[in-house]
Motif scaffolding. Structure first.
Motif, PDB file in Angstrom:
ATOM      1  N   LEU A   1       0.836  -1.195   0.000  1.00 52.16           N
ATOM      2  CA  LEU A   1       0.000   0.000   0.000  1.00 52.16           C
ATOM      3  C   LEU A   1       0.874   1.249   0.000  1.00 52.16           C
ATOM      4  N   PRO A   2       0.457   2.291  -0.708  1.00 56.80           N
ATOM      5  CA  PRO A   2       1.254   3.513  -0.720  1.00 56.80           C
ATOM      6  C   PRO A   2       1.182   4.225   0.632  1.00 56.80           C
ATOM      7  N   GLN A   3       2.238   4.931   0.966  1.00 54.40           N
ATOM      8  CA  GLN A   3       2.276   5.715   2.195  1.00 54.40           C
ATOM      9  C   GLN A   3       1.773   7.122   1.883  1.00 54.40           C
ATOM     10  N   PHE A   4       0.836   7.608   2.673  1.00 54.63           N
ATOM     11  CA  PHE A   4       0.259   8.931   2.464  1.00 54.63           C
ATOM     12  C   PHE A   4       0.830   9.920   3.482  1.00 54.63           C
ATOM     13  N   ASP A   5       0.951  11.153   3.056  1.00 49.12           N
ATOM     14  CA  ASP A   5       1.372  12.250   3.927  1.00 49.12           C
ATOM     15  C   ASP A   5       0.144  13.047   4.334  1.00 49.12           C
TER      16      ASP A   5
ATOM     17  N   ASP B   1      -1.437  15.262   1.684  1.00 47.22           N
ATOM     18  CA  ASP B   1      -2.271  14.651   0.649  1.00 47.22           C
ATOM     19  C   ASP B   1      -3.753  14.870   0.962  1.00 47.22           C
TER      20      ASP B   1
END
Length: 71
Positions: A61-65, A68
């Motif tokens: 899964l992508p890491q979100f900031d 975002d």
């Protein structure tokens, strides 16, 4: 009405068969019906055993900031 127990996209192979056991070396399958076979071989007695199939690895899964989600 017959229920499908597995996806039809699965190719019948001895390494997924109920009657086959993977050899300790891992290069052949010890079949109760036909003897020593290659893992990719298949026969008319193939019976799918879902416990022998290795599941696909989980998707990363992508890491979100926090930026975002900022408006």
């Amino acid at each position: 009405m017959k229920k499908e127990l597995y996806n039809k996209k699965i190719e019948p192979q001895c390494k997924y068969c109920l009657y086959g056991r993977l050899s300790p070396a891992g290069d052949s399958v010890l079949c109760e019906k036909h003897g020593i076979m290659t893992p990719e071989h298949r026969c008319r007695r193939f019976t799918y055993d879902p416990l022998k199939r290795e599941p696909m690895p989980r998707a990363v899964l992508p890491q979100f900031d926090p930026e975002d989600f900022a408006l």
